[in-house]
Scaffold this active site. Structure first.
Site, PDB file in Angstrom:
ATOM      1  N   SER A 138      49.361  29.543  58.060  1.00  0.00           N
ATOM      2  CA  SER A 138      48.841  30.845  58.481  1.00  0.00           C
ATOM      3  C   SER A 138      48.973  30.999  59.996  1.00  0.00           C
ATOM      4  O   SER A 138      50.080  30.998  60.527  1.00  0.00           O
ATOM      5  CB  SER A 138      47.403  31.008  57.989  1.00  0.00           C
ATOM      6  OG  SER A 138      46.967  32.348  58.101  1.00  0.00           O
ATOM      7  N   ASP A 263      50.526  38.225  49.070  1.00  0.00           N
ATOM      8  CA  ASP A 263      49.551  37.711  50.048  1.00  0.00           C
ATOM      9  C   ASP A 263      48.631  38.845  50.501  1.00  0.00           C
ATOM     10  O   ASP A 263      49.092  39.818  51.104  1.00  0.00           O
ATOM     11  CB  ASP A 263      50.295  37.119  51.248  1.00  0.00           C
ATOM     12  CG  ASP A 263      49.400  36.339  52.194  1.00  0.00           C
ATOM     13  OD1 ASP A 263      48.246  36.768  52.411  1.00  0.00           O
ATOM     14  OD2 ASP A 263      49.847  35.318  52.727  1.00  0.00           O
ATOM     15  N   HIS A 291      47.204  33.955  49.533  1.00  0.00           N
ATOM     16  CA  HIS A 291      47.271  33.406  50.884  1.00  0.00           C
ATOM     17  C   HIS A 291      46.902  31.931  50.851  1.00  0.00           C
ATOM     18  O   HIS A 291      45.760  31.571  50.564  1.00  0.00           O
ATOM     19  CB  HIS A 291      46.324  34.165  51.813  1.00  0.00           C
ATOM     20  CG  HIS A 291      46.483  33.794  53.256  1.00  0.00           C
ATOM     21  ND1 HIS A 291      47.565  34.181  54.004  1.00  0.00           N
ATOM     22  CD2 HIS A 291      45.700  33.058  54.089  1.00  0.00           C
ATOM     23  CE1 HIS A 291      47.453  33.710  55.237  1.00  0.00           C
ATOM     24  NE2 HIS A 291      46.329  33.018  55.311  1.00  0.00           N
TER      25      HIS A 291
END
Length: 319
Positions: A138, A263, A291
């Site tokens: 991320s 996502d 995610h």
């Protein structure tokens, strides 16, 4: 190159929010014993590294996501699997994420490549005979890809993996203001505000600490806090300089990017086109996965199979 990922969730796990939330509820946070090392930085601050038990294999450094740590379920799972596969795994905590507040007013941000570069330099000096690879998740993945693009052929890494990356920070932030994604935004912005308020009580910061309670979105927080603490004019200047999408053509290290089309932290239009990728980058897209989710079924996590397998092949090819 863009290819289809071989991730196939169970039929009852295809929802993006289920994929995103379930791993955080089910995965253990302590899967192997970790050894903490504190590294003193040249500017007077410090970073904490958490090391898996010692093995003689290649070093693999994990750069966690926003407000993450080695305790994050995805980090614990990856560290455990990497260790089992013979890699010397470790997690680098961004400033203030290791369980103790950092010393300086500055913190960390999505384009924060200086600390990871410094840590990799120290480790390559300490272990000159070992290849070094990195995994960024991320926010950590955005910073890693940006650094790889900036350094090009001069990168000290042998291979890299990036997972669920917000390639365009502005578009990702705006997505978080819509629908159920606002729940994730509220949780994460709340954590950021609390840690910033705690820092305000310990030192003078170049921000308006009294305004923190009124910040509701990532854009508001990044404009009032992140940009000001790290030398950017405003949130647009920060997002414009730090989004990794513009750096992908410069990557020269074998790099795997894993991303899900559903996502909930971003819209599909943040995903780069094949023309934006260098020949060293393989972007694997999955229809589902959420995610940093990619749950195949009960107790089965695709990331923990795919990432070590790809690193083994990539590092063997570069040996």
């Amino acid at each position: 190159m863009i290819t289809q990922a071989d991730f196939h969730p169970a039929f009852w796990l295809r929802g993006s929010h289920v994929q995103t939330i379930l791993p955080n509820l089910l995965r253990p946070r302590h899967s192997i014993p970790l050894r903490r090392e504190r590294m003193e930085l040249p500017d007077g601050d410090f970073l904490d590294l958490d090391w898996a038990p010692n093995v003689d294999g290649p070093l693999v450094i994990l750069f966690h996501g926003l407000e993450g740590s080695s305790r994050s379920p995805y980090a614990a799972g990856l560290m455990h699997r990497l260790h089992d596969q013979g890699f010397q795994a470790l997690t680098m905590h961004f400033r203030g994420c290791g369980g103790e507040p950092n010393r300086l007013p500055r913190s960390y941000f999505a384009g924060d490549t200086g600390d990871m570069a410094w840590v990799v330099e120290q480790l390559t000096r300490r272990f000159p005979e070992r290849p070094v690879a990195a995994i960024g998740v991320s926010l950590g993945g955005n910073a890693l890809l940006k650094w790889l693009g900036e350094t090009g052929n001069a990168s000290p890494l042998t291979a890299a993996v990036a997972i669920s990356v917000p390639f365009d920070l502005d578009k990702a932030a705006r997505r978080m203001e819509k629908g159920l994604s606002r729940v994730y935004q509220g949780y994460l912005v709340g954590r950021l505000k609390r840690s910033t308020q705690a820092k305000c009580s310990r030192m003078v910061l170049p921000i308006d600490c009294d305004s923190l309670s009124g910040l509701r979105t990532f854009r508001e927080f990044d404009d009032a806090v992140t940009a000001r603490l790290h030398g950017f004019k405003d949130v647009d200047d920060y997002y414009g300089h730090c989004s990794c999408r513009q750096y992908l053509r410069g990557i020269q290290v074998p790099t795997l990017i894993l991303h899900a089309m559903d996502d909930p932290f971003m819209t599909p239009d943040v995903i780069p086109t094949e023309a934006e990728l260098s020949s060293s980058v393989n972007l694997e897209l999955a229809r589902h996965g959420g995610h940093v989710g990619f749950v195949e079924g009960r107790g089965s996590y695709w990331l923990e199979r795919r990432v070590p397998h790809w690193l083994q092949g990539s590092l063997a090819a570069g040996a």
